[in-house]
Design an enzyme around this catalytic site. Structure first.
Site, mmCIF file in Angstrom:
data_model
loop_
_atom_site.group_PDB
_atom_site.id
_atom_site.type_symbol
_atom_site.label_atom_id
_atom_site.label_comp_id
_atom_site.label_asym_id
_atom_site.label_seq_id
_atom_site.Cartn_x
_atom_site.Cartn_y
_atom_site.Cartn_z
ATOM 1 N N HIS A 10 27.049 28.382 42.856
ATOM 2 C CA HIS A 10 26.948 27.777 44.194
ATOM 3 C C HIS A 10 25.734 28.354 44.923
ATOM 4 O O HIS A 10 25.010 27.631 45.628
ATOM 5 C CB HIS A 10 28.228 28.056 44.980
ATOM 6 C CG HIS A 10 28.421 27.192 46.183
ATOM 7 N ND1 HIS A 10 29.521 27.292 47.009
ATOM 8 C CD2 HIS A 10 27.673 26.201 46.722
ATOM 9 C CE1 HIS A 10 29.432 26.416 47.986
ATOM 10 N NE2 HIS A 10 28.313 25.742 47.843
ATOM 11 N N GLU A 24 34.225 33.588 39.681
ATOM 12 C CA GLU A 24 33.081 34.212 40.348
ATOM 13 C C GLU A 24 31.762 33.555 39.944
ATOM 14 O O GLU A 24 30.828 33.497 40.745
ATOM 15 C CB GLU A 24 33.058 35.719 40.063
ATOM 16 C CG GLU A 24 34.254 36.479 40.642
ATOM 17 C CD GLU A 24 34.489 36.222 42.124
ATOM 18 O OE1 GLU A 24 33.522 35.952 42.854
ATOM 19 O OE2 GLU A 24 35.657 36.273 42.549
ATOM 20 N N HIS A 27 31.181 30.805 42.293
ATOM 21 C CA HIS A 27 30.465 31.251 43.489
ATOM 22 C C HIS A 27 28.987 31.486 43.160
ATOM 23 O O HIS A 27 28.091 31.142 43.937
ATOM 24 C CB HIS A 27 31.056 32.563 44.005
ATOM 25 C CG HIS A 27 32.359 32.426 44.722
ATOM 26 N ND1 HIS A 27 32.563 31.528 45.745
ATOM 27 C CD2 HIS A 27 33.531 33.106 44.586
ATOM 28 C CE1 HIS A 27 33.795 31.639 46.209
ATOM 29 N NE2 HIS A 27 34.409 32.583 45.517
#
Length: 718
Positions: free
Chosen positions: A515, A509, A512
């Site tokens: 990102h 996670e 993510h």
């Protein structure tokens, strides 16, 4: 709903500009607007940007009553802005059309970002009722934009001359993304077809919202109540105390409660010695939603039918073909081919694992055939025999805070030069949530990050990344991001230990999260994780593998009391055991992905299907029908594929894993954990969002397209 994004909470919204437009819904009528205007008050925190750093929400000021008037007024304002753009008498230009759209919907964006995040993480009956009410309204608003012929004419004009306008590469990319989204939404349909698709969208929105609500209620409904502590043999003392506390909170004082997570396999099945109780837990999980007041089987069948009808209107054979057309895969046939090449090897590996487990059952005096509720328990015994590795013996070395700070945060510092500093002064929406500020190596502040890792009532199952503010150079916005998980928190005063699976999910996670937080693009539509479904899981899966890197492990895997590192013999066993049970893990995932694709390969006009029979036929068709290894998600609680944004796209995890495994293997040839290769990856992948086509971005980093060699090695299947 491991690894899902905010699109899951919003119900598959189309993102236009800075505005997270929800599912399909009906137009805001004059009464709704009047109500919204009447509801505006000076103390509503949404009618102006937050004054906190990077517009982080001021949760001390936000009340449930603020959402409805702000959402309704936000829709009304955004509608007026879009109409002004569409009806502009000046010829279409990049500035007066796309830039104007990117700047529109500010009120709706900031309100819906907070609303849908809280609806998924800290929900209550009031928010749930409003979510159901807003579903048709938001859908219609989305349709009003996507199906506006005048607006689309301007976008198409720009698209047709995009290479002759002297635009930057990112600006051309923005035009192409907009044009594709409008066409895929139905912009080229006739007026009669648009009326049809609006009706289908509205029903679809209502059903996905109802699916979410039923799943939330089912989670409480199917929890297993246990009468005596003796039945819990095999669980740790801490786990038993938690089960007793949960039972008391649920009104079963003196008993024990085992909560059911939103996957078929339940973590507790690896510890429970009582076979009958294991069976109860498994059946509570696997049979949920098939019948009763909160059944979801009828919703599965109808949603599959609705999607097939929508695809037909848009000129596609089925929903899977429609969904995959703009993805890296391009078509369902490409996915079937990928899985088809792997199934024989995966099934053979799984059958070997099953034989080993059956032998362990026989060896330990079990006079029965291996069933799904036995797999995890006896697989753990096989693991211990093969590697002398006891998962429980690892837990004192995986204390939650140490994993987060000395594992997850340490890795992003080593690779990307990032530092996380606590921000206890920033308000949070729940006491378990912690706020951080992310700094670059030169001291530049980059983002605000919220860590929301613990399970609680009102939070949907799974793990995901979302955002309260998306990065945008155009709007001057820095990202405000949240990672969400459902780790079982220890009783007050006791340390929380996490399993190694939870460790890797924390890394995933954060993949993510970074990102989103490292995004450096101009236009919000192209920012961060707004990439194709089968690319978005690449950066997160890549991050997972660092959890097992020897240098990273040595930094965080330390005894919670003594600080001593995980002993080398135990560390070696852990690393060697990573390929253990990979046949099972791969097969249960592939089975779910294939069921998802089969549902969404139905054609318009096909009759409603019986869920259990359809699933069985799909599994048999692809040769993945092993009784002891059911799909990771059955259709009735397949939150990714039905209420969420991964319909016909659950395959994306493995597609992305090919990229991640190839990239990780390449990085190891470049020195592994070091700043130079980390920064190359950061600039080529994390910073560009969707401003560069996914494969082009990958080749910019890797120098070539990926192969499946890394994937097979990662899963121990080579």
């Amino acid at each position: 709903m491991h690894k899902s994004l905010i699109a899951l909470a919003v119900g598959g919204a189309l993102l236009l500009g800075g505005c997270a437009l929800g599912p399909s819904q009906s137009a805001v009528n004059s009464g709704d607007v009047a109500t919204a205007v009447a509801g505006i008050s000076a103390d509503n925190p949404f009618f102006a940007p937050s004054t906190l750093q990077y517009q982080a929400p001021d949760f001390t000021a936000i009340k449930d009553s603020h959402f409805e008037p702000a959402l309704l007024q936000g829709i009304a304002e955004h509608k007026a802005e879009i109409l002004a753009i569409a009806n502009n008498p000046e010829p279409a230009s990049f500035e007066n059309t796309l830039v104007a759209m990117e700047k529109s919907g500010a009120l709706l964006t900031r309100t819906s970002k907070v609303f849908y995040n809280l609806a998924g993480t800290d929900s209550n009956p009031s928010l749930q009722a409003l979510q159901a009410k807003m579903a048709p309204l938001m859908s219609a608003h989305s349709d009003d934009i996507n199906l506006n012929p005048t607006l689309f004419a301007r976008i198409e004009s720009l698209y047709n001359q995009r290479n002759d306008l002297g635009l930057t590469k990112e600006e051309v990319r923005l035009i192409e993304v907009y044009h594709q989204r409008f066409v895929m939404a139905g912009a080229k349909l006739t007026e009669a077809q648009k009326t049809q698709i609006r009706a289908l969208n509205e029903e679809h929105s209502k059903l996905t919202d109802e699916f979410q609500q039923r799943l939330r209620r089912l989670t409480k409904e199917i929890a297993v109540v246990v009468d005596s502590e003796a039945e819990l043999a095999g669980l740790s003392d801490s786990a038993i105390r938690m089960a007793a506390a949960d039972a008391k909170a649920a009104g079963h004082d003196g008993k024990f409660l085992l909560s059911i997570t939103n996957t078929t396999r339940q973590p507790v099945l690896a510890q429970l010695e009582n076979r009958e109780l294991r069976k109860r837990v498994f059946e509570a999980s696997a049979n949920r939603g098939l019948e009763g007041e909160n059944e979801t089987a009828s919703l599965v069948a109808r949603l599959a039918q609705l999607r097939a009808e929508r695809a037909a209107l848009l000129g596609f054979d089925n929903w899977a073909s429609y969904r995959l057309a703009p993805q890296m895969a391009g078509s369902p046939e490409a996915v079937y081919e990928l899985f088809g090449t792997m199934v024989p090897k995966v099934v053979a590996n799984t059958r070997k694992e099953a034989a080993d487990i059956q032998a362990m059952i026989d060896k330990t005096g079990g006079n029965f055939e291996l069933k799904p509720w036995d797999w995890a328990f006896y697989a753990e015994k096989v693991r211990q025999e093969k590697y002398a590795l006891d998962e429980e013996s690892l837990k004192p070395y995986f204390e939650f805070n140490r994993v987060l700070e000395d594992g997850v945060f340490y890795t992003i510092k080593e690779l990307y030069g990032l530092t996380m500093k606590p921000r206890p002064d920033l308000p949070v929406y729940h006491p378990d949530v912690k706020a951080y500020e992310m700094f670059d190596e030169d001291g530049t502040s980059l983002a605000i990050f919220y860590a929301d890792y613990f399970a609680r009532d009102g939070k949907r199952g799974g793990a995901w990344k979302s955002s309260f503010v998306d990065q945008s150079g155009l709007l001057g916005n820095k990202p405000v991001v949240v990672n969400v998980m459902n780790i079982k928190k220890a009783p007050d005063g006791e340390p929380t230990f996490v399993s190694y699976d939870e460790v890797t999910t924390m890394f995933h996670e954060m993949g993510h999260g970074t990102h989103g937080m490292l995004s450096r693009v101009k236009y919000p539509t192209l920012a961060g994780t707004k990439v194709s479904r089968d690319f978005v899981e690449f950066p997160s899966t890549f991050e997972e593998d660092w959890a097992a890197h020897p240098k990273v492990l040595a930094n965080y895997a330390r005894h919670y009391q003594t600080g001593e590192p995980l002993p080398k013999p135990l560390l070696d066993k852990l690393l060697k055991s990573r390929s253990f049970n990979q046949g099972f893990d791969t097969l249960e995932y592939m089975a779910a992905a294939l069921v998802d694709l089969e549902w969404h390969s139905l054609k318009a006009g096909d009759s409603l299907k019986d869920v259990a029979s359809f699933e069985a036929a799909a599994l048999k068709k692809h040769g993945v029908d092993i009784e002891a290894v059911p799909p990771r998600y059955r259709s009735t609680y397949f939150a990714h594929a039905f209420p969420g944004g991964y319909s016909a796209s659950y395959y994306a995890y493995m597609w992305s894993e090919i990229l991640a495994a190839d990239a990780y293997a390449y990085v190891q040839t470049q020195g592994g954990l070091n700043r130079e290769i980390g920064m190359k990856y950061r600039k080529a992948i994390r910073e560009v969002g969707n401003s560069v086509p996914p494969m082009e971005a990958y080749i910019n980093f890797r120098g070539q397209e990926p192969t499946t060699d890394g994937l097979l090695e990662r899963r121990g299947l080579k």
